[in-house]
Design a protein around this motif. Structure first.
Motif, PDB file in Angstrom:
ATOM      1  N   LYS A  51      -0.238   6.057  14.154  1.00 22.02           N
ATOM      2  CA  LYS A  51      -0.126   4.861  14.986  1.00 22.02           C
ATOM      3  C   LYS A  51       0.729   5.126  16.227  1.00 22.02           C
ATOM      4  O   LYS A  51       1.694   5.889  16.173  1.00 22.02           O
ATOM      5  N   ILE A  52       0.359   4.448  17.299  1.00 22.56           N
ATOM      6  CA  ILE A  52       1.188   4.393  18.499  1.00 22.56           C
ATOM      7  C   ILE A  52       1.374   2.925  18.838  1.00 22.56           C
ATOM      8  O   ILE A  52       0.409   2.217  19.133  1.00 22.56           O
ATOM      9  N   SER A  53       2.637   2.456  18.751  1.00 21.14           N
ATOM     10  CA  SER A  53       2.949   1.039  19.017  1.00 21.14           C
ATOM     11  C   SER A  53       2.082   0.121  18.156  1.00 21.14           C
ATOM     12  O   SER A  53       1.450  -0.828  18.653  1.00 21.14           O
ATOM     13  N   ASP A  54       2.033   0.419  16.846  1.00 22.95           N
ATOM     14  CA  ASP A  54       1.284  -0.378  15.858  1.00 22.95           C
ATOM     15  C   ASP A  54      -0.227  -0.335  16.063  1.00 22.95           C
ATOM     16  O   ASP A  54      -0.963  -1.072  15.400  1.00 22.95           O
ATOM     17  N   LYS A  55      -0.696   0.494  16.955  1.00 24.59           N
ATOM     18  CA  LYS A  55      -2.140   0.636  17.157  1.00 24.59           C
ATOM     19  C   LYS A  55      -2.592   1.954  16.539  1.00 24.59           C
ATOM     20  O   LYS A  55      -2.061   3.021  16.851  1.00 24.59           O
ATOM     21  N   VAL A  56      -3.574   1.866  15.650  1.00 24.76           N
ATOM     22  CA  VAL A  56      -4.076   3.066  14.973  1.00 24.76           C
ATOM     23  C   VAL A  56      -4.902   3.881  15.956  1.00 24.76           C
ATOM     24  O   VAL A  56      -5.840   3.370  16.597  1.00 24.76           O
ATOM     25  N   ILE A  57      -4.565   5.170  16.106  1.00 25.16           N
ATOM     26  CA  ILE A  57      -5.332   6.053  16.980  1.00 25.16           C
ATOM     27  C   ILE A  57      -6.065   7.134  16.193  1.00 25.16           C
ATOM     28  O   ILE A  57      -6.946   7.813  16.715  1.00 25.16           O
ATOM     29  N   GLY A  58      -5.692   7.267  14.891  1.00 24.20           N
ATOM     30  CA  GLY A  58      -6.330   8.287  14.081  1.00 24.20           C
ATOM     31  C   GLY A  58      -5.815   8.250  12.656  1.00 24.20           C
ATOM     32  O   GLY A  58      -5.079   7.342  12.261  1.00 24.20           O
ATOM     33  N   VAL A  59      -6.194   9.268  11.910  1.00 23.19           N
ATOM     34  CA  VAL A  59      -5.863   9.331  10.487  1.00 23.19           C
ATOM     35  C   VAL A  59      -5.499  10.771  10.135  1.00 23.19           C
ATOM     36  O   VAL A  59      -6.138  11.716  10.604  1.00 23.19           O
ATOM     37  N   LEU A  60      -4.453  10.927   9.269  1.00 21.78           N
ATOM     38  CA  LEU A  60      -4.058  12.223   8.735  1.00 21.78           C
ATOM     39  C   LEU A  60      -4.336  12.212   7.243  1.00 21.78           C
ATOM     40  O   LEU A  60      -3.899  11.301   6.520  1.00 21.78           O
ATOM     41  N   SER A  61      -5.077  13.216   6.782  1.00 27.94           N
ATOM     42  CA  SER A  61      -5.405  13.249   5.348  1.00 27.94           C
ATOM     43  C   SER A  61      -5.221  14.660   4.799  1.00 27.94           C
ATOM     44  O   SER A  61      -5.401  15.643   5.522  1.00 27.94           O
ATOM     45  N   VAL A  62      -4.864  14.736   3.483  1.00 32.39           N
ATOM     46  CA  VAL A  62      -4.701  16.025   2.798  1.00 32.39           C
ATOM     47  C   VAL A  62      -5.147  15.879   1.345  1.00 32.39           C
ATOM     48  O   VAL A  62      -5.282  14.774   0.825  1.00 32.39           O
ATOM     49  N   ASP A  63      -5.366  17.021   0.697  1.00 32.05           N
ATOM     50  CA  ASP A  63      -5.628  17.076  -0.744  1.00 32.05           C
ATOM     51  C   ASP A  63      -4.396  17.619  -1.456  1.00 32.05           C
ATOM     52  O   ASP A  63      -3.648  18.407  -0.883  1.00 32.05           O
ATOM     53  N   ARG A  64      -4.225  17.191  -2.730  1.00 32.25           N
ATOM     54  CA  ARG A  64      -3.182  17.764  -3.584  1.00 32.25           C
ATOM     55  C   ARG A  64      -3.777  18.059  -4.951  1.00 32.25           C
ATOM     56  O   ARG A  64      -4.519  17.237  -5.506  1.00 32.25           O
ATOM     57  N   VAL A  65      -3.483  19.242  -5.466  1.00 33.32           N
ATOM     58  CA  VAL A  65      -3.895  19.555  -6.830  1.00 33.32           C
ATOM     59  C   VAL A  65      -2.940  18.846  -7.786  1.00 33.32           C
ATOM     60  O   VAL A  65      -1.715  19.013  -7.681  1.00 33.32           O
ATOM     61  N   VAL A  66      -3.492  18.033  -8.679  1.00 37.65           N
ATOM     62  CA  VAL A  66      -2.669  17.259  -9.614  1.00 37.65           C
ATOM     63  C   VAL A  66      -3.191  17.499 -11.028  1.00 37.65           C
ATOM     64  O   VAL A  66      -4.316  17.095 -11.357  1.00 37.65           O
ATOM     65  N   LEU A  67      -2.368  18.176 -11.847  1.00 39.05           N
ATOM     66  CA  LEU A  67      -2.756  18.442 -13.235  1.00 39.05           C
ATOM     67  C   LEU A  67      -2.107  17.457 -14.197  1.00 39.05           C
ATOM     68  O   LEU A  67      -2.621  17.221 -15.293  1.00 39.05           O
ATOM     69  N   ASP A  68      -0.966  16.878 -13.800  1.00 38.15           N
ATOM     70  CA  ASP A  68      -0.237  15.929 -14.640  1.00 38.15           C
ATOM     71  C   ASP A  68      -0.793  14.532 -14.421  1.00 38.15           C
ATOM     72  O   ASP A  68      -0.825  14.016 -13.298  1.00 38.15           O
ATOM     73  N   GLN A  69      -1.263  13.886 -15.471  1.00 36.35           N
ATOM     74  CA  GLN A  69      -1.874  12.561 -15.366  1.00 36.35           C
ATOM     75  C   GLN A  69      -0.876  11.498 -14.949  1.00 36.35           C
ATOM     76  O   GLN A  69      -1.258  10.432 -14.437  1.00 36.35           O
ATOM     77  N   ASP A  70       0.442  11.726 -15.165  1.00 33.46           N
ATOM     78  CA  ASP A  70       1.438  10.693 -14.897  1.00 33.46           C
ATOM     79  C   ASP A  70       2.009  10.739 -13.479  1.00 33.46           C
ATOM     80  O   ASP A  70       2.830   9.896 -13.107  1.00 33.46           O
TER      81      ASP A  70
END
Length: 524
Positions: free
Chosen positions: A135-154
């Motif tokens: 965001k820039i000044s509360d205006k969305v200009i894009g999106v950041l995304s990633v993956d995480r390997v998660v083996l623990d269900q909790d």
């Protein structure tokens, strides 16, 4: 979430969050292309925080579509598939709502689209997906995304999401800073462009024709130097229009109400040169029957233009230097000093630097003259200006000689454009005047031009390009038909009559050569 907020929250991560944020901040502050910086940020997220397949998707200008702009660990051909409408999939939803999202198990999320196909061969049950808005000044200009390997269900990954929001905040700050810099640079460039245009328009003399880059630069120089009283040295080949430039500088100067006196130094005999430049008193020499003012005195409160100044003798150069330095001179045969208020413009087609080295031109005079130099380009380097000048001279001499010449044929234009014009504009003007005189109808054709133009070279060049007699004939036939269509404003029947053939033949040839006769109708 800023770095400070992240530090204050003391949240637990499987990696050193503050150290990673510090490294990312360093990357973003290094400068360089923004896309390179973003790629390095995504690399750091993978190497230091085990956040894989990082992607930064940006909204388009209209704000209705997202495109993956930077992706790490994903081939470029897959990245290009990453396109989403606003609200479409997880990425589109985050961009629309401005709210971060965690998908703890990708296999259980139907809204996850994986448009890039980067996870096609991966086990989705072990992958979590984190997506945060930029965001820039509360205006969305894009999106950041990633993956995480998660083996623990909790594992909830809330802390990782807060960390990723802090990274997004750093990115948004840099993007905003870069955007402001880009806007400032763009504004400066536009302002510079406008100023250059203003200078071109101010410096463009009514008598000068040409829109080539080199001539636009000349117009800017005229506008820059004209308001001052600085000495100007105009350099260029014979026939490039040096006197026109000198007159333009005078007309746009504060001395424009004063006289403009032009002197051709090459035409002055050595014995009369001092008298011509500085004048003489009655009885100063045999034949001086009355007092006469010289060119310097005639140019008082105006401009003195010394053309071909490189042809002056060394003794004359010495007298000229003294007049320029002292701002005063004496008539021949007089002891009285006359004060000068004259703007001096000199011109030459010689290499004065070489003349200085060979002791043919005084070095001190050269530096006195070489204050502000304008170099005029030769005609052969002015491209399309040749056609503009040719059309101007056609109109000028058609009116002068009372002939109805309307245009120049395509073949003649090719000849004019292929010649190197050693005599420059003066030679072109002479060629066009002759062509107007010998032209038998309202169009100047190739055979109306003098033989010095490279008609033979043109034929040889055509032979090299086409290679056969049939191709040469076809090229000439096509040119004849085009010229006839131009004369007849696209009317095929009239063109056939002009060429003394039938309309059916003309139509056949038009189809054969792919000639668009309609454009000649429109141009009329």
């Amino acid at each position: 979430m800023t770095c400070n907020h992240f530090e204050d929250s003391k949240i637990n991560l499987s990696f050193n969050g503050l150290m990673v944020l510090y490294q990312i901040a360093r990357i973003l502050n290094t400068g360089g292309p923004l896309s390179n910086c973003m790629m390095e940020v995504l690399r750091a997220l993978q190497d230091l925080a085990s956040m894989n397949r990082g992607m930064i998707s940006l909204l388009n200008a209209s704000g209705d579509k997202l495109t993956v702009d930077v992706a790490y660990g994903i081939p470029d051909y897959l990245r290009q598939k990453g396109k989403y409408r606003l609200g479409e999939g997880i990425t589109g939803q985050v961009a629309k709502t401005g709210q971060a999202v965690i998908i703890s198990r990708l296999e259980n999320e139907p809204a996850f689209l994986d448009r890039t196909g980067a996870r096609k061969n991966l086990k989705l049950s072990d992958l979590a997906f984190l997506c945060v808005p930029i965001k820039i000044s509360d205006k969305v200009i894009g999106v950041l995304s990633v993956d995480r390997v998660v083996l623990d269900q909790d594992v909830t990954l809330e802390n990782e999401l807060h960390f990723l929001e802090a990274v997004s905040n750093l990115i948004s700050q840099v993007v905003e800073q870069r955007r402001r810099q880009t806007e400032q640079i763009s504004a400066l460039e536009n302002e510079n462009k406008e100023l250059r245009q203003i200078l071109e328009n101010r410096g463009r003399p009514d008598q000068m024709i040409g829109n080539s880059n080199s001539m636009r630069e000349v117009y800017r120089y005229i506008a820059q130097v004209a308001p001052s009283t600085t000495t100007v040295l105009i350099r260029g080949e014979t026939g490039t229009g040096k006197e026109l430039v000198a007159r333009a500088i005078h007309q746009k100067s504060a001395l424009r109400e004063g006289p403009f006196i032009a002197v051709n130094c090459a035409a002055l005999p050595e014995s009369l040169l001092e008298s011509e430049l500085f004048g003489h008193e009655k009885g100063a020499f045999t034949g001086a029957l009355s007092t006469r003012i010289g060119k310097f005195e005639a140019a008082q409160n105006g401009t003195l233009f010394l053309d071909e100044i490189g042809e002056l003798s060394l003794s004359a150069q010495g007298r000229l230097l003294r007049a320029i330095q002292e701002k005063e001179f004496q008539r021949v045969g007089s002891m009285e000093n006359i004060r000068l208020n004259v703007r001096l413009i000199a011109a030459t087609n010689r290499n004065l630097e070489k003349d200085v080295q060979e002791k043919r031109f005084r070095e001190d005079l050269f530096y006195r003259l070489n204050v502000f130099t304008i170099v005029l380009p030769p005609l052969r380097e002015r491209g399309a200006d040749i056609l503009l000048l040719s059309d101007h001279f056609v109109r000028k001499y058609s009116k002068l000689h009372m002939k109805q010449v309307e245009r120049i044929s395509t073949g003649a234009i090719e000849l004019l454009s292929s010649y190197n014009w050693p005599g420059n504009i003066r030679e072109l003007e002479n060629v066009i005047e002759r062509a107007v005189l010998v032209c038998e109808d309202n169009v100047i054709k190739g055979h109306d031009l003098p033989r010095i133009l490279p008609q033979t070279n043109r034929i040889k060049s055509s032979i090299r390009k086409s290679g056969t007699f049939e191709n040469l004939v076809a090229s000439y036939e096509k040119e004849l038909i085009i010229e006839a269509l131009k004369d007849c404003k696209g009317n095929q029947t009239n063109a056939a009559k002009l060429l003394q053939t039938t309309k059916r033949v003309i139509q056949y040839k038009i189809d054969k050569y792919g000639i668009d006769y309609r454009k000649y109708r429109k141009s009329a």
